[in-house]
Each structure stands twice: as C-alpha cells, then as structure tokens.
Design a protein around this motif. Sequence first.
Motif, PDB file in Angstrom:
ATOM      1  N   GLU A 290       0.834  -1.208   0.000  1.00 28.55           N
ATOM      2  CA  GLU A 290       0.000   0.000   0.000  1.00 28.55           C
ATOM      3  C   GLU A 290       0.865   1.252   0.000  1.00 28.55           C
ATOM      4  O   GLU A 290       0.555   2.230  -0.686  1.00 28.55           O
ATOM      5  CB  GLU A 290      -0.927   0.009   1.207  1.00 28.55           C
ATOM      6  CG  GLU A 290      -1.849   1.223   1.226  1.00 28.55           C
ATOM      7  CD  GLU A 290      -2.869   1.180   2.346  1.00 28.55           C
ATOM      8  OE1 GLU A 290      -3.762   0.323   2.292  1.00 28.55           O
ATOM      9  OE2 GLU A 290      -2.760   2.002   3.286  1.00 28.55           O
ATOM     10  N   ALA A 291       1.965   1.227   0.753  1.00 26.87           N
ATOM     11  CA  ALA A 291       2.844   2.393   0.801  1.00 26.87           C
ATOM     12  C   ALA A 291       3.369   2.744  -0.585  1.00 26.87           C
ATOM     13  O   ALA A 291       3.368   3.912  -0.996  1.00 26.87           O
ATOM     14  CB  ALA A 291       4.009   2.131   1.756  1.00 26.87           C
ATOM     15  N   TYR A 292       3.809   1.741  -1.328  1.00 28.70           N
ATOM     16  CA  TYR A 292       4.378   1.977  -2.652  1.00 28.70           C
ATOM     17  C   TYR A 292       3.315   2.169  -3.729  1.00 28.70           C
ATOM     18  O   TYR A 292       3.553   2.854  -4.723  1.00 28.70           O
ATOM     19  CB  TYR A 292       5.291   0.809  -3.051  1.00 28.70           C
ATOM     20  CG  TYR A 292       6.679   0.896  -2.494  1.00 28.70           C
ATOM     21  CD1 TYR A 292       7.678   1.582  -3.168  1.00 28.70           C
ATOM     22  CD2 TYR A 292       7.008   0.303  -1.276  1.00 28.70           C
ATOM     23  CE1 TYR A 292       8.964   1.661  -2.660  1.00 28.70           C
ATOM     24  CE2 TYR A 292       8.289   0.377  -0.752  1.00 28.70           C
ATOM     25  CZ  TYR A 292       9.262   1.061  -1.449  1.00 28.70           C
ATOM     26  OH  TYR A 292      10.528   1.146  -0.939  1.00 28.70           O
ATOM     27  N   GLY A 293       2.140   1.564  -3.545  1.00 26.89           N
ATOM     28  CA  GLY A 293       1.194   1.525  -4.633  1.00 26.89           C
ATOM     29  C   GLY A 293      -0.008   2.443  -4.553  1.00 26.89           C
ATOM     30  O   GLY A 293      -0.523   2.869  -5.597  1.00 26.89           O
ATOM     31  N   LEU A 294      -0.491   2.764  -3.340  1.00 29.81           N
ATOM     32  CA  LEU A 294      -1.774   3.446  -3.226  1.00 29.81           C
ATOM     33  C   LEU A 294      -1.793   4.796  -3.936  1.00 29.81           C
ATOM     34  O   LEU A 294      -2.621   5.040  -4.822  1.00 29.81           O
ATOM     35  CB  LEU A 294      -2.145   3.616  -1.751  1.00 29.81           C
ATOM     36  CG  LEU A 294      -3.508   4.250  -1.475  1.00 29.81           C
ATOM     37  CD1 LEU A 294      -4.628   3.448  -2.110  1.00 29.81           C
ATOM     38  CD2 LEU A 294      -3.739   4.383   0.035  1.00 29.81           C
ATOM     39  N   ALA A 295      -0.890   5.691  -3.560  1.00 31.20           N
ATOM     40  CA  ALA A 295      -0.870   7.015  -4.189  1.00 31.20           C
ATOM     41  C   ALA A 295      -0.457   6.933  -5.655  1.00 31.20           C
ATOM     42  O   ALA A 295      -0.987   7.655  -6.506  1.00 31.20           O
ATOM     43  CB  ALA A 295       0.070   7.946  -3.428  1.00 31.20           C
ATOM     44  N   LEU A 296       0.466   6.048  -5.963  1.00 29.98           N
ATOM     45  CA  LEU A 296       0.948   5.920  -7.346  1.00 29.98           C
ATOM     46  C   LEU A 296      -0.171   5.438  -8.264  1.00 29.98           C
ATOM     47  O   LEU A 296      -0.373   5.983  -9.355  1.00 29.98           O
ATOM     48  CB  LEU A 296       2.126   4.949  -7.385  1.00 29.98           C
ATOM     49  CG  LEU A 296       2.976   4.927  -8.650  1.00 29.98           C
ATOM     50  CD1 LEU A 296       3.644   6.267  -8.880  1.00 29.98           C
ATOM     51  CD2 LEU A 296       4.025   3.825  -8.563  1.00 29.98           C
ATOM     52  N   PHE A 297      -0.915   4.441  -7.833  1.00 29.05           N
ATOM     53  CA  PHE A 297      -1.979   3.893  -8.673  1.00 29.05           C
ATOM     54  C   PHE A 297      -3.139   4.868  -8.828  1.00 29.05           C
ATOM     55  O   PHE A 297      -3.735   4.968  -9.908  1.00 29.05           O
ATOM     56  CB  PHE A 297      -2.499   2.583  -8.084  1.00 29.05           C
ATOM     57  CG  PHE A 297      -1.488   1.464  -8.081  1.00 29.05           C
ATOM     58  CD1 PHE A 297      -0.345   1.524  -8.863  1.00 29.05           C
ATOM     59  CD2 PHE A 297      -1.683   0.340  -7.286  1.00 29.05           C
ATOM     60  CE1 PHE A 297       0.586   0.502  -8.855  1.00 29.05           C
ATOM     61  CE2 PHE A 297      -0.767  -0.692  -7.275  1.00 29.05           C
ATOM     62  CZ  PHE A 297       0.375  -0.621  -8.054  1.00 29.05           C
ATOM     63  N   THR A 298      -3.470   5.586  -7.759  1.00 33.15           N
ATOM     64  CA  THR A 298      -4.613   6.506  -7.846  1.00 33.15           C
ATOM     65  C   THR A 298      -4.237   7.802  -8.546  1.00 33.15           C
ATOM     66  O   THR A 298      -4.999   8.308  -9.378  1.00 33.15           O
ATOM     67  CB  THR A 298      -5.160   6.804  -6.443  1.00 33.15           C
ATOM     68  OG1 THR A 298      -4.095   7.292  -5.597  1.00 33.15           O
ATOM     69  CG2 THR A 298      -5.754   5.554  -5.809  1.00 33.15           C
ATOM     70  N   ARG A 299      -3.056   8.349  -8.270  1.00 36.03           N
ATOM     71  CA  ARG A 299      -2.650   9.627  -8.871  1.00 36.03           C
ATOM     72  C   ARG A 299      -2.266   9.462 -10.337  1.00 36.03           C
ATOM     73  O   ARG A 299      -2.657  10.267 -11.189  1.00 36.03           O
ATOM     74  CB  ARG A 299      -1.453  10.215  -8.120  1.00 36.03           C
ATOM     75  CG  ARG A 299      -1.712  10.673  -6.701  1.00 36.03           C
ATOM     76  CD  ARG A 299      -0.405  11.183  -6.112  1.00 36.03           C
ATOM     77  NE  ARG A 299      -0.472  11.390  -4.665  1.00 36.03           N
ATOM     78  CZ  ARG A 299       0.579  11.696  -3.913  1.00 36.03           C
ATOM     79  NH1 ARG A 299       1.773  11.829  -4.469  1.00 36.03           N
ATOM     80  NH2 ARG A 299       0.439  11.869  -2.602  1.00 36.03           N
ATOM     81  N   VAL A 300      -1.477   8.445 -10.626  1.00 36.07           N
ATOM     82  CA  VAL A 300      -0.879   8.315 -11.957  1.00 36.07           C
ATOM     83  C   VAL A 300      -1.762   7.515 -12.903  1.00 36.07           C
ATOM     84  O   VAL A 300      -1.923   7.884 -14.072  1.00 36.07           O
ATOM     85  CB  VAL A 300       0.522   7.667 -11.858  1.00 36.07           C
ATOM     86  CG1 VAL A 300       1.152   7.514 -13.239  1.00 36.07           C
ATOM     87  CG2 VAL A 300       1.423   8.506 -10.955  1.00 36.07           C
ATOM     88  N   LEU A 301      -2.342   6.427 -12.414  1.00 35.27           N
ATOM     89  CA  LEU A 301      -3.105   5.535 -13.278  1.00 35.27           C
ATOM     90  C   LEU A 301      -4.607   5.764 -13.175  1.00 35.27           C
ATOM     91  O   LEU A 301      -5.372   5.144 -13.918  1.00 35.27           O
ATOM     92  CB  LEU A 301      -2.776   4.077 -12.944  1.00 35.27           C
ATOM     93  CG  LEU A 301      -1.305   3.670 -13.110  1.00 35.27           C
ATOM     94  CD1 LEU A 301      -1.117   2.212 -12.758  1.00 35.27           C
ATOM     95  CD2 LEU A 301      -0.812   3.954 -14.522  1.00 35.27           C
ATOM     96  N   GLY A 302      -5.028   6.612 -12.254  1.00 40.86           N
ATOM     97  CA  GLY A 302      -6.445   6.924 -12.137  1.00 40.86           C
ATOM     98  C   GLY A 302      -7.293   5.814 -11.548  1.00 40.86           C
ATOM     99  O   GLY A 302      -8.523   5.816 -11.712  1.00 40.86           O
ATOM    100  N   MET A 303      -6.670   4.870 -10.853  1.00 40.65           N
ATOM    101  CA  MET A 303      -7.430   3.810 -10.217  1.00 40.65           C
ATOM    102  C   MET A 303      -8.194   4.357  -9.019  1.00 40.65           C
ATOM    103  O   MET A 303      -7.765   5.324  -8.380  1.00 40.65           O
ATOM    104  CB  MET A 303      -6.496   2.679  -9.769  1.00 40.65           C
ATOM    105  CG  MET A 303      -5.807   1.945 -10.897  1.00 40.65           C
ATOM    106  SD  MET A 303      -4.590   0.712 -10.318  1.00 40.65           S
ATOM    107  CE  MET A 303      -5.649  -0.413  -9.405  1.00 40.65           C
ATOM    108  N   SER A 304      -9.293   3.739  -8.686  1.00 40.88           N
ATOM    109  CA  SER A 304     -10.005   4.101  -7.467  1.00 40.88           C
ATOM    110  C   SER A 304      -9.221   3.579  -6.274  1.00 40.88           C
ATOM    111  O   SER A 304      -8.432   2.619  -6.384  1.00 40.88           O
ATOM    112  CB  SER A 304     -11.411   3.503  -7.464  1.00 40.88           C
ATOM    113  OG  SER A 304     -11.357   2.089  -7.374  1.00 40.88           O
ATOM    114  N   ALA A 305      -9.414   4.202  -5.120  1.00 38.96           N
ATOM    115  CA  ALA A 305      -8.726   3.749  -3.920  1.00 38.96           C
ATOM    116  C   ALA A 305      -9.101   2.310  -3.594  1.00 38.96           C
ATOM    117  O   ALA A 305      -8.257   1.520  -3.147  1.00 38.96           O
ATOM    118  CB  ALA A 305      -9.058   4.677  -2.751  1.00 38.96           C
ATOM    119  N   GLU A 306     -10.351   1.954  -3.844  1.00 38.24           N
ATOM    120  CA  GLU A 306     -10.808   0.589  -3.568  1.00 38.24           C
ATOM    121  C   GLU A 306     -10.085  -0.417  -4.455  1.00 38.24           C
ATOM    122  O   GLU A 306      -9.604  -1.458  -3.978  1.00 38.24           O
ATOM    123  CB  GLU A 306     -12.314   0.495  -3.785  1.00 38.24           C
ATOM    124  CG  GLU A 306     -12.887  -0.892  -3.507  1.00 38.24           C
ATOM    125  CD  GLU A 306     -14.384  -0.962  -3.749  1.00 38.24           C
ATOM    126  OE1 GLU A 306     -14.963  -2.038  -3.509  1.00 38.24           O
ATOM    127  OE2 GLU A 306     -14.969   0.051  -4.195  1.00 38.24           O
TER     128      GLU A 306
END
Length: 349
Positions: A290-306
Amino acid sequence: MGNTGNEKEPVIPVSNIEVDSGMYYQVGDDDEDQSSGNSQSECVSLTSSITDYPFEHGRRYHKYAEGQYFLPNDETEQDRLDMHHHIFLKLLYGKLTLAPLDQYPPRRVLDVGCGTGIWALDMAELYPEAEIVGIDLSPIQPNLVLPNCRFEIDDAELEWTYPPNHFDFIHSRMLSSSIRDWVHYMGQIYKHLTPGGHVEIIEHALELGCDDNSYPADCPLSIYMITWKKALDIMGLANMPVKAKEYLEGAGFIDITEEIRHMPVGPWPKDPHLKEIGHWALVNTETSFEAYGLALFTRVLGMSAESARELCLGAQRDCGNRHIHVYLSNFFYLARKPYDINVDHPGGM
C-alpha cells in the motif's frame, strides 16, 4: 544498532536460493494461503506549513514538495521504514554500510532521504567524532538525538547548499521512487564529496526474482509489479538501478563496485539466515504494498482507492503463499571520488 562487521560473512549465492522443502508456515486461511495483514535544494526551516500534511485515502503524505513523492510519511510508514532498516542490518550481517570506512573514519557524513533517521542515528553512535547529517522532505525524525547528529528538511533534487568537497561519505538508500534526474543527482554527490570520499547507492530491482517457477505470471503479485512499474515509467522513475554504474562513471567516480544481496519474501529459504530475513520481509509486506502503490496507482493511473487497495492486498496475500518463492534483489554500489579532481569534468558541476 549496527557495527563495523568484523565477523566473517558466509558466502551466499546471488541466485538459486534453496527452498526449505520441510518448511510449513500458516499465515492465513490454509486453502487460500493468505496472510491476514494483521501482524505486527534549499534547506528550509521547520514551519507549520511543512507539517500541515495532506491526507489521501486515509494516509498522510509530505507537504514539502507536495505531490512529487508518492510514499506516505505517517506512523504506519515510519514503522515500516524502521523494520526495513532492520532487514538491511540482517542483509549486511549487522553492518551499517559496505563502504570501507574503518581505515579512514569519516568526519562528515550525509544521509540522503533519511526517513525516520534511524540509519543516521546508528552512524552517529558508531562514529561519535563524526558529524552526521540526515535530510528528508518531512521532519519525522526524533527531536532528542546525539550531539553529533542533526536533521534538515530538504529536497535532494534541488541544488545542494553545502560547501564543495565537504562530506567524506554520502549514503543514499532506496531513492529510486523519488529521484528523477540521476545524472544531476550523481553530480551533486560528486561535487560535495571530499577527494577520496565514498558514496554508497542502494536500490532494489523493479521485478521480483524466482528460481523455481513458483511465481505465476497471472497472480495478483505479478499484476501488482507490472502495474507498479507501468506507473513508474509514466513518472520517469523506472531507470534505476540498472544504470547506476553508468551514472556513477558519468559523474567521474572511480573504483565502482556492485554487489547484489537477495531479500527473500517469506521464510521459505532453507538457509537459516535468509529464512530470518524472509520472515521480516513478509511482515514488512503488510504495509509496503500500500505504501508503494496506493498514491501511485490513484494519482498516476487513475485507479479508485478501492481497486488500488484490492490489488495491494492481493499482492500481499501472494507473498504469504508458502508455495510462491520470490525474492527482491538489492543492489549495493560503492564508488570513490578521485584525489586528482578535474574541475572541468561534467560530474564536478
């Protein structure tokens, strides 16, 4: 804390880690092999604006250079960083660095991206005559420290304000997720090292290793790693550690060495030392994905937090699967600034 590591290290192969065939560990539901997830530059002055941290999806992030660095800085992340420091001590058999500092003890040491400051504090205790400086984007280090250690809020990607030829040793660990211009960064290090001074660059691979084909290409862990690397590519952060030696040479460093030490994820190795490292690495995964992926996936790839959290949890569960034997390769680069400095060299800034 760390030590100078006078004990002789056993020779550990860099690949083909032997699996403990008699090993069994229960980390969750036996049918699904899941783990539960419940184990345990301009230097700026500290102002309220620096500590007015932004929050995203329940995690706290850096205010200084806001949005440029995607790992959190909250207490959960601080615990993870301290545990990772413990893992590095295990990888190095108690040593804080592979740099040859015993013969010429450093007078001034810089720890770039010091995090909680735990490495710098250990160095301050090991070298009480040296001045240890740690820099980071957030003031999450202890207030009470040894008199020869101090911490500063700074962005390592900006121009450094230290005098040229100032530090005898510069330590840079796990900054591939924050440094975009490695040519400039290596030039800064070169400029501010004393002639003859050493630098240690430590980074990990962007893919997981596996020697026995137990790592399915379509499992959530594999999908996480592919997705993570895709986001890093978009941000221009996927160029380390493969080019580290090239960057060091381009900056003007000499006596460059590379050493690879594997970190198993899970206590699956037969070797007792690697098994212990794997245990702590598995515990570390409870918050690392989560530390490495949460912000990266939501900010850069537009994924939902869920969706991002679901992928992080799936990757962590795969690490807890006793049938999957993966490891992360850590690259240790050492280099020295030559005594006969050519001031016209581009690395010298």
